[in-house]
Design an enzyme around this catalytic site. Structure first.
Site, PDB file in Angstrom:
ATOM      1  N   LYS A   1      16.778  -4.818  10.885  1.00  0.00           N
ATOM      2  CA  LYS A   1      17.607  -3.911  10.077  1.00  0.00           C
ATOM      3  C   LYS A   1      19.091  -4.236  10.262  1.00  0.00           C
ATOM      4  O   LYS A   1      19.869  -4.205   9.307  1.00  0.00           O
ATOM      5  CB  LYS A   1      17.312  -2.450  10.464  1.00  0.00           C
TER       6      LYS A   1
ATOM      7  N   GLN B   1      14.294   5.342  15.215  1.00  0.00           N
ATOM      8  CA  GLN B   1      13.136   4.438  15.092  1.00  0.00           C
ATOM      9  C   GLN B   1      11.902   5.076  15.736  1.00  0.00           C
ATOM     10  O   GLN B   1      11.932   5.484  16.895  1.00  0.00           O
ATOM     11  CB  GLN B   1      13.450   3.096  15.762  1.00  0.00           C
TER      12      GLN B   1
ATOM     13  N   ASP C   1      15.820   7.570   6.175  1.00  0.00           N
ATOM     14  CA  ASP C   1      14.385   7.271   6.258  1.00  0.00           C
ATOM     15  C   ASP C   1      13.591   8.193   5.325  1.00  0.00           C
ATOM     16  O   ASP C   1      12.425   7.921   5.021  1.00  0.00           O
ATOM     17  CB  ASP C   1      13.874   7.470   7.694  1.00  0.00           C
TER      18      ASP C   1
END
Ligand code: NAP
Length: 296
Positions: free
Chosen positions: A52, A96, A119
């Site tokens: 990322k 994450q 997200d």
């Protein structure tokens, strides 16, 4: 049979985003800024976050990785989230997953400001998605939608079976594909570990999306002739011949299934790169929303 080429589509998306960032900078504006929070030292999570960061570098975003030890308390993580929510220099951030067992992922998801929830896992964005309103869509299902759109796959009126019902992949995938949109307008069946007659059900699908994490689970007898198959699954199998020591394997037995398909996505090079590209799209959208520019 044709390949749903996620690697190439994701490259196109990154190039489009990079052009937009160059334009922002040329106008004297700052670049979008994504923060990734990494808790513990899970190898796969390290790789995902490193990728990322690399993507951010490529398109000209600023990025920051904030690390907490595996023993960090839920309270400490919540305090960090409150800081990121309040930080004007941060457009969007992700925590994450998976998190260590002592941290309640739901509480973490709830704490993220919906305007920075790139997200798209929080209840506000999930609710807006269900209502068909503008929202940060979860990266993987949105990546699949882009993959279908960019290959001009006709889904209207087709029977779609989504294999897997997780909150981050299977369930939102089923919602997006059933919406009145293009791609979309599918008649969707969502299947899971308690589904009876799974093989027959899958074989009735015009569009089969697999997201279960079981290597080579989907065999040729489970796939209709001419079906579109999108393999979301990624499992790391030990492979001493690779420098990394593993190889990525999908849910679909590609060699056996591909000859029956009209379109099929490979693993790697299918959904994975599209997921990463979706996160960039959401971050740019968060930036534009926060700086009150037109939506992208
Ligand atoms: P998850 O939370 O573990 O969910 C797996 C789903 O599969 C569950 O709904 C489970 O059913 C179902 N399932 C498991 N075994 C099954 C079986 N034998 N028959 C039918 N259904 C079965 O996983 P996830 O987070 O959704 O991820 C799924 C896969 O996608 C994983 O391989 C993951 O690594 C991969 N993934 C890839 C990307 C990408 O960018 N390429 C992104 C995210 C995830 P129950 O609900 O009944 O337990």
């Amino acid at each position: 049979m044709q390949i749903l080429d996620g690697k190439s589509c994701a490259g196109q998306i990154r190039a489009e985003i990079a052009a937009q960032v160059r334009q922002l900078l040329a106008e004297g504006l700052r670049a979008p800024h994504l923060v990734a929070v990494l808790v513990g030292d899970d190898g796969a999570s390290e790789t995902y976050v490193a990728n990322k960061v690399r993507d951010c570098d490529e398109v000209g975003f600023n990025s920051t990785v904030t690390r907490l030890g595996a023993d960090a308390s839920e309270a400490k993580l919540l305090a960090l989230i409150a800081e990121l929510n309040a930080d004007d220099a941060v457009d969007g951030f992700i925590v994450q997953l998976p998190l260590p067992g002592h941290v309640d992922e739901h509480q973490i998801t709830l704490a993220i400001d919906p305007a920075k929830d790139v997200d798209g896992f929080g209840p506000s964005n999930v609710g807006l998605m269900c209502l068909g309103k503008p929202a940060f869509l979860p990266a993987t299902p949105n990546g699949v939608m882009e993959l279908l759109a960019r290959h001009d796959i006709e889904t209207e009126g087709r029977h779609c079976v989504v294999l897997g019902r997780s909150n981050i992949v299977g369930t939102p995938m089923s919602i997006l594909l059933s919406r009145n949109s293009r791609p979309g307008n599918c008649t969707v069946t969502i299947a899971h570990s308690r589904t009876r007659g799974l093989a027959k059900l899958c074989a009735s699908a015009d569009v089969l999306i697999t997201a279960i994490g079981k290597p080579h689970f989907v065999t040729a007898d489970m796939v209709k002739e001419g079906a579109v198959v999108v393999d979301v699954g990624t499992t790391r199998l030990a492979d001493s011949s690779r420098p990394s020591g593993f190889r990525l394997v999908g849910d679909v037995d590609f060699a056996q299934v591909a000859p029956k398909c009209s379109w099929i996505s490979p693993v790697p090079g299918g959904v994975g790169p599209m997921t990463r590209a979706s996160l960039l799209q959401n971050t740019l959208k968060a930036y534009r929303n926060r700086t009150r520019q037109d939506d992208v």
